[in-house]
Design an enzyme around this catalytic site. Structure first.
Site, PDB file in Angstrom:
ATOM      1  N   GLU A  24      -7.867   3.479   4.906  1.00 54.39           N
ATOM      2  CA  GLU A  24      -6.712   4.373   4.700  1.00 54.39           C
ATOM      3  C   GLU A  24      -6.796   5.051   3.335  1.00 54.39           C
ATOM      4  OE1 GLU A  24      -2.985   3.035   3.232  1.00 54.39           O
ATOM      5  OE2 GLU A  24      -3.441   0.934   3.636  1.00 54.39           O
ATOM      6  N   LYS A 158       3.002  -8.270   2.027  1.00 55.21           N
ATOM      7  CA  LYS A 158       3.540  -8.522   0.693  1.00 55.21           C
ATOM      8  C   LYS A 158       4.937  -9.077   0.773  1.00 55.21           C
ATOM      9  CE  LYS A 158       1.228  -5.675  -2.596  1.00 55.21           C
ATOM     10  NZ  LYS A 158       0.696  -4.341  -2.445  1.00 55.21           N
TER      11      LYS A 158
HETATM   12  N1  PSU Z   1       1.517  -2.307   1.452  1.00 58.59           N
HETATM   13  C1  PSU Z   1       0.673  -2.566   0.447  1.00 58.59           C
HETATM   14  N2  PSU Z   1      -0.076  -1.561  -0.068  1.00 58.59           N
HETATM   15  C2  PSU Z   1      -0.001  -0.289   0.424  1.00 58.59           C
HETATM   16  C3  PSU Z   1       0.881  -0.020   1.520  1.00 58.59           C
HETATM   17  C4  PSU Z   1       1.625  -1.061   1.987  1.00 58.59           C
HETATM   18  O1  PSU Z   1       0.585  -3.696   0.016  1.00 58.59           O
HETATM   19  O2  PSU Z   1      -0.715   0.612  -0.071  1.00 58.59           O
HETATM   20  C5  PSU Z   1       0.933   1.358   2.105  1.00 58.59           C
HETATM   21  C6  PSU Z   1       0.081   1.422   3.387  1.00 58.59           C
HETATM   22  O3  PSU Z   1      -0.483   2.716   3.488  1.00 58.59           O
HETATM   23  C7  PSU Z   1       1.103   1.220   4.483  1.00 58.59           C
HETATM   24  C8  PSU Z   1       2.287   1.959   3.905  1.00 58.59           C
HETATM   25  O4  PSU Z   1       0.710   1.743   5.735  1.00 58.59           O
HETATM   26  O5  PSU Z   1       2.264   1.646   2.527  1.00 58.59           O
HETATM   27  C9  PSU Z   1       3.586   1.550   4.552  1.00 58.59           C
HETATM   28  O6  PSU Z   1       4.606   2.403   4.109  1.00 58.59           O
HETATM   29  P1  PSU Z   1       6.060   2.309   4.807  1.00 58.59           P
HETATM   30  O7  PSU Z   1       6.553   0.946   4.432  1.00 58.59           O
HETATM   31  O8  PSU Z   1       6.828   3.424   4.186  1.00 58.59           O
HETATM   32  O9  PSU Z   1       5.824   2.456   6.283  1.00 58.59           O
END
Ligand code: PSU
Ligand code: MN
Length: 303
Positions: A24, A158
């Site tokens: 990603e 996390k």
């Molecule tokens: N969690 C992490 N590092 C990240 C992300 C999530 O520990 O970089 C990023 C990933 O790209 C994940 C996104 O798909 O955040 C999720 O965002 P949201 O919670 O807004 O869907």
């Protein structure tokens, strides 16, 4: 027609039927500061090559969907300001209007499926946020896992998330959650947690076989492989708990909502740990890349 470009090494890998691992780009643009983000992006790509597979970092650049980035593009993205964060909801609009955006787990899975790539390595997935009963903040990553047939290797979720609720949603959505080499669901910065993963597998061949069998059964959706952080890089959860609570409180006080929540929390945690969380983050992403390469190689073998 989708405006789509494959990097030179991905083009060659596709022609030769070589194993490919998707990566990603939101982790680069919104997950880590410069220059550690570009160093990690390069390092993880090299880890995948060293393991015998080919990396494909996904992004949308000026309206073109890129499957694999060359070093110039990677470095441009890592330093660009105001890059959009693309999930399932944003991808088509970004491409159609000539925009530039980084792919989250959800959007990377969509790009991987378009390119016929079955395995994807990242750090942590999005999930159910703490307080979701009020905010309704549930990442689209979870619903993507339920509908797009890509095996995603992450280090668990996390503690900025409600991990128990995240596991419940994944179960409801029919997503297999497989802990690698242990029973516990790993907690990103720590190997263990109080939560048991629904499934456990001890080698890449089993994970590849399960991926294949889902296809044979006609089941939509992918698998989540939860790979514990290497022991030497681990940070005890008790140390991070107060930091996460502070980040959370700051986020609420600042009125952060929607897609800004996850990047805000990640940035605050980096600041509050003075970069310590970053080292662990880098170690676990590299570890996930190596396992993803193994799974991709197994999937490439004739069953
Ligand atoms: N969690 C992490 N590092 C990240 C992300 C999530 O520990 O970089 C990023 C990933 O790209 C994940 C996104 O798909 O955040 C999720 O965002 P949201 O919670 O807004 O869907
Ligand atoms: Mn969200």
């Amino acid at each position: 027609m989708i405006p789509i470009t494959y990097s030179a090494e991905v083009t060659e890998a596709r022609a030769n039927g070589a194993a490919i691992v998707a990566l990603e780009s939101t982790i680069i643009t919104h997950g880590m500061p410069f220059p550690q983000n570009i160093e990690l992006a390069r390092q993880v790509e090299q880890d995948i090559r060293d393991a015998g597979a080919v990396p494909a970092t996904m992004a949308v650049m000026e309206g073109t969907l890129h499957i694999g980035l060359d070093d110039d593009q990677l470095s441009k993205l890592a330093q660009a300001k105001g890059v959009a964060k693309l999930s399932r909801a944003d991808m088509a609009a970004c491409i159609a209007t000539g925009g530039t955006g980084a792919t989250t787990v959800a959007a990377t899975m969509i790009a991987a499926q378009i390119a016929g790539i079955h395995v994807f390595a990242t750090g942590g997935i999005g999930g159910v946020h703490k307080g979701a009963e009020d905010s309704f903040d549930i990442s689209a990553d979870l619903m993507e896992l339920a509908q797009t047939a890509v095996t995603v290797v992450a280090a668990g979720a996390k503690a900025i998330l409600d991990v128990a609720k995240t596991l419940e949603v994944l179960e409801t959505q029919g997503v297999p959650v497989i802990a690698y080499g242990q029973d516990a669901f790993p907690a990103f910065w720590s190997r263990g947690s109080k939560l048991k993963a629904p499934l456990r597998m001890d080698n890449a061949a089993q994970i590849a076989a399960a991926h294949r069998m889902r296809g044979e059964l006609g089941l939509t959706g992918g698998q989540l492989v939860a790979n514990p952080i290497p022991a030497e890089a681990e940070i005890p959860s008790a140390e991070l708990a107060p930091i996460i609570a502070t980040a959370q409180a700051d986020s609420e006080r600042a009125g952060i909502t929607g897609k800004a929540v996850t990047p805000y929390l990640l940035q605050r945690i980096f600041e509050l740990t003075e970069g310590r969380s970053l080292e662990a983050n880098i170690a676990l992403v590299r570890n996930n890349a190596r396992l993803a390469a193994e799974i991709a190689l197994e999937l490439g073998k004739k069953a």
